[in-house]
Design a protein around this motif. Sequence first.
Motif, PDB file in Angstrom:
ATOM      1  N   LEU A 286       0.806  -1.146   0.026  1.00 30.81           N
ATOM      2  CA  LEU A 286       0.023   0.147   0.036  1.00 30.81           C
ATOM      3  C   LEU A 286       0.868   1.302  -0.070  1.00 30.81           C
ATOM      4  CD1 LEU A 286      -2.727  -0.830   2.404  1.00 30.81           C
ATOM      5  CD2 LEU A 286      -2.999  -0.759   0.236  1.00 30.81           C
ATOM      6  N   ILE A 287       2.031   1.267   0.738  1.00 34.15           N
ATOM      7  CA  ILE A 287       2.801   2.243   0.774  1.00 34.15           C
ATOM      8  C   ILE A 287       3.530   2.441  -0.224  1.00 34.15           C
ATOM      9  CG2 ILE A 287       4.851   3.559   2.075  1.00 34.15           C
ATOM     10  CD1 ILE A 287       3.823   1.788   4.439  1.00 34.15           C
ATOM     11  N   SER A 288       4.023   1.391  -1.387  1.00 32.70           N
ATOM     12  CA  SER A 288       4.494   1.565  -2.311  1.00 32.70           C
ATOM     13  C   SER A 288       3.560   2.453  -3.527  1.00 32.70           C
ATOM     14  CB  SER A 288       4.715   0.072  -3.014  1.00 32.70           C
ATOM     15  OG  SER A 288       6.022  -0.324  -2.203  1.00 32.70           O
ATOM     16  N   ASP A 289       2.275   1.861  -3.302  1.00 34.85           N
ATOM     17  CA  ASP A 289       1.270   2.543  -4.191  1.00 34.85           C
ATOM     18  C   ASP A 289       1.196   4.083  -3.709  1.00 34.85           C
ATOM     19  OD1 ASP A 289       0.679   0.273  -5.294  1.00 34.85           O
ATOM     20  OD2 ASP A 289      -1.060  -0.113  -4.079  1.00 34.85           O
ATOM     21  N   ILE A 290       1.243   4.615  -2.624  1.00 32.62           N
ATOM     22  CA  ILE A 290       1.226   5.990  -2.284  1.00 32.62           C
ATOM     23  C   ILE A 290       2.454   6.569  -2.864  1.00 32.62           C
ATOM     24  CG2 ILE A 290       1.293   7.636  -0.270  1.00 32.62           C
ATOM     25  CD1 ILE A 290      -0.081   5.334   1.534  1.00 32.62           C
ATOM     26  N   ALA A 291       3.634   5.830  -2.721  1.00 30.29           N
ATOM     27  CA  ALA A 291       4.701   6.469  -3.195  1.00 30.29           C
ATOM     28  C   ALA A 291       4.804   6.530  -4.780  1.00 30.29           C
ATOM     29  CB  ALA A 291       5.968   5.410  -2.740  1.00 30.29           C
ATOM     30  N   ALA A 292       4.189   5.891  -5.378  1.00 32.52           N
ATOM     31  CA  ALA A 292       4.157   5.810  -6.964  1.00 32.52           C
ATOM     32  C   ALA A 292       3.368   6.984  -7.365  1.00 32.52           C
ATOM     33  CB  ALA A 292       3.572   4.491  -7.510  1.00 32.52           C
ATOM     34  N   ASN A 293       2.315   7.543  -6.529  1.00 33.19           N
ATOM     35  CA  ASN A 293       1.274   8.494  -6.809  1.00 33.19           C
ATOM     36  C   ASN A 293       2.060   9.925  -6.166  1.00 33.19           C
ATOM     37  OD1 ASN A 293      -0.312   6.969  -8.576  1.00 33.19           O
ATOM     38  ND2 ASN A 293      -1.142   5.900  -6.502  1.00 33.19           N
ATOM     39  N   ALA A 294       2.858   9.750  -5.348  1.00 32.96           N
ATOM     40  CA  ALA A 294       3.319  10.903  -4.592  1.00 32.96           C
ATOM     41  C   ALA A 294       4.239  11.814  -5.416  1.00 32.96           C
ATOM     42  CB  ALA A 294       4.006  10.577  -3.466  1.00 32.96           C
ATOM     43  N   ALA A 295       4.364  12.921  -5.069  1.00 39.60           N
ATOM     44  CA  ALA A 295       5.163  13.960  -6.180  1.00 39.60           C
ATOM     45  C   ALA A 295       6.605  13.827  -5.828  1.00 39.60           C
ATOM     46  CB  ALA A 295       4.641  15.350  -5.747  1.00 39.60           C
ATOM     47  N   PRO A 296       7.475  13.925  -6.946  1.00 41.43           N
ATOM     48  CA  PRO A 296       8.876  13.913  -6.761  1.00 41.43           C
ATOM     49  C   PRO A 296       9.418  15.253  -5.752  1.00 41.43           C
ATOM     50  CG  PRO A 296       8.424  14.452  -8.675  1.00 41.43           C
ATOM     51  CD  PRO A 296       7.058  14.228  -8.265  1.00 41.43           C
ATOM     52  N   ILE A 297      10.790  15.050  -5.374  1.00 37.23           N
ATOM     53  CA  ILE A 297      11.355  16.057  -4.740  1.00 37.23           C
ATOM     54  C   ILE A 297      12.102  16.933  -5.755  1.00 37.23           C
ATOM     55  CG2 ILE A 297      12.912  16.670  -3.100  1.00 37.23           C
ATOM     56  CD1 ILE A 297      10.405  16.456  -1.740  1.00 37.23           C
ATOM     57  N   ILE A 298      12.023  18.151  -5.726  1.00 35.46           N
ATOM     58  CA  ILE A 298      13.094  19.045  -6.546  1.00 35.46           C
ATOM     59  C   ILE A 298      13.752  20.048  -5.769  1.00 35.46           C
ATOM     60  CG2 ILE A 298      11.522  18.879  -8.584  1.00 35.46           C
ATOM     61  CD1 ILE A 298      10.555  21.758  -7.973  1.00 35.46           C
ATOM     62  N   LYS A 299      14.881  20.366  -6.376  1.00 32.43           N
ATOM     63  CA  LYS A 299      15.740  21.325  -5.659  1.00 32.43           C
ATOM     64  C   LYS A 299      15.322  22.747  -6.213  1.00 32.43           C
ATOM     65  CE  LYS A 299      19.166  19.439  -3.020  1.00 32.43           C
ATOM     66  NZ  LYS A 299      19.242  19.794  -1.699  1.00 32.43           N
ATOM     67  N   VAL A 300      15.018  23.727  -5.342  1.00 31.28           N
ATOM     68  CA  VAL A 300      14.630  25.046  -5.764  1.00 31.28           C
ATOM     69  C   VAL A 300      15.881  25.916  -5.192  1.00 31.28           C
ATOM     70  CG1 VAL A 300      13.071  26.990  -5.314  1.00 31.28           C
ATOM     71  CG2 VAL A 300      12.344  24.551  -5.545  1.00 31.28           C
ATOM     72  N   SER A 301      16.299  26.875  -6.238  1.00 30.81           N
ATOM     73  CA  SER A 301      17.247  27.924  -5.883  1.00 30.81           C
ATOM     74  C   SER A 301      16.695  29.181  -6.210  1.00 30.81           C
ATOM     75  CB  SER A 301      18.647  27.677  -6.894  1.00 30.81           C
ATOM     76  OG  SER A 301      19.641  28.632  -6.658  1.00 30.81           O
ATOM     77  N   THR A 302      16.784  30.133  -5.284  1.00 38.10           N
ATOM     78  CA  THR A 302      16.289  31.336  -5.315  1.00 38.10           C
ATOM     79  C   THR A 302      17.143  32.642  -5.611  1.00 38.10           C
ATOM     80  OG1 THR A 302      15.726  31.698  -3.132  1.00 38.10           O
ATOM     81  CG2 THR A 302      14.183  30.684  -3.991  1.00 38.10           C
ATOM     82  N   GLY A 303      18.355  32.464  -4.986  1.00 36.84           N
ATOM     83  CA  GLY A 303      19.214  33.439  -5.152  1.00 36.84           C
ATOM     84  C   GLY A 303      19.060  34.317  -3.989  1.00 36.84           C
ATOM     85  N   VAL A 304      17.712  34.418  -3.353  1.00 35.05           N
ATOM     86  CA  VAL A 304      17.645  35.403  -2.247  1.00 35.05           C
ATOM     87  C   VAL A 304      16.643  34.936  -1.429  1.00 35.05           C
ATOM     88  CG1 VAL A 304      15.896  36.657  -3.601  1.00 35.05           C
ATOM     89  CG2 VAL A 304      17.145  37.832  -1.912  1.00 35.05           C
TER      90      VAL A 304
END
Length: 207
Positions: free
Chosen positions: A147-165
Motif C-alpha cells: 500500500l505504501i508503495s502505491d502511495i509512493a508511486a502517486n506522490a510528488a517527486p522532490i526537486i531542488k529550488v534555488s532562489t538566489g535570495v
Amino acid sequence: MAADRATILSWLADLSAAIVTDADDLSDVSARIATAPDLEAAAFASEVLSLMRIIAESADEPDDFDKLAQGLSVAGDTADAVSIMLGMGLAIAGSRIEWPSRPSARRVRSRVSVAGDTASSAIDKLGGDGADLYAWSTSVTAIACRLISDIAANAAPIIKVSTGVSMPSTVLAYQLYGDATRAAGLVDIANSATPLVMPTLFDALAS
C-alpha cells in the motif's frame, strides 16, 4: 520472565493521548487500559494489540507516525512485546497517511519493513504458540508495504529550488504552486528554521 504490563500500558496511554483525537475512542482506550492489568496473559496480549490498532488507525499525519515509531526503550520480554505491537502499529499507520513525497513514503516503507522483521524475530521466540501470530504479522507488514508503495508511486517527486535570495514561504508557495496556503508544507520539507526567511537552496515538492 513476563513483559512488564505497567510499562506497556503506560506507553499505550501516552501514545493514545498524543495521537487519538476522537473523544469516544480516547475514552474507550483509557477505560480499557485501566482494566487491562487484571486480564489473563492471553487476554492481555490480545487487548494490547487491539489498543495499538485503535491508536494506529487514529494516525492521520506524518508526525503521528513519528510519535509511534519512537517506540520504547525496554529490554527482555517487554521489548519483544513492544516490537510485536510496533510491527502492527507502524504497518497500519504507515499505510493510512498520505505521504507528501516519494522519498518520505519510501522511507516509511523501509521503516515498516524493518519493524515487521523485528516483530517476526520476537514472535519466533514463542515457538509453535506463535505460529498464527507470525503468519498474521508478516501478512500485515507485506500488505502495508504494498500500500505504501502505491502511495509512493502517486506522490510528488522532490526537486531542488534555488532562489538566489531569501523570501517568505508564502511568496515561494505562491510562485511554485499558485497557492500561498501550501507555505507550511514548504517549510516542513525544506526544514527551514523560520517561514519568514527561507533558504536560498531547498527541497520542495515538484507539484
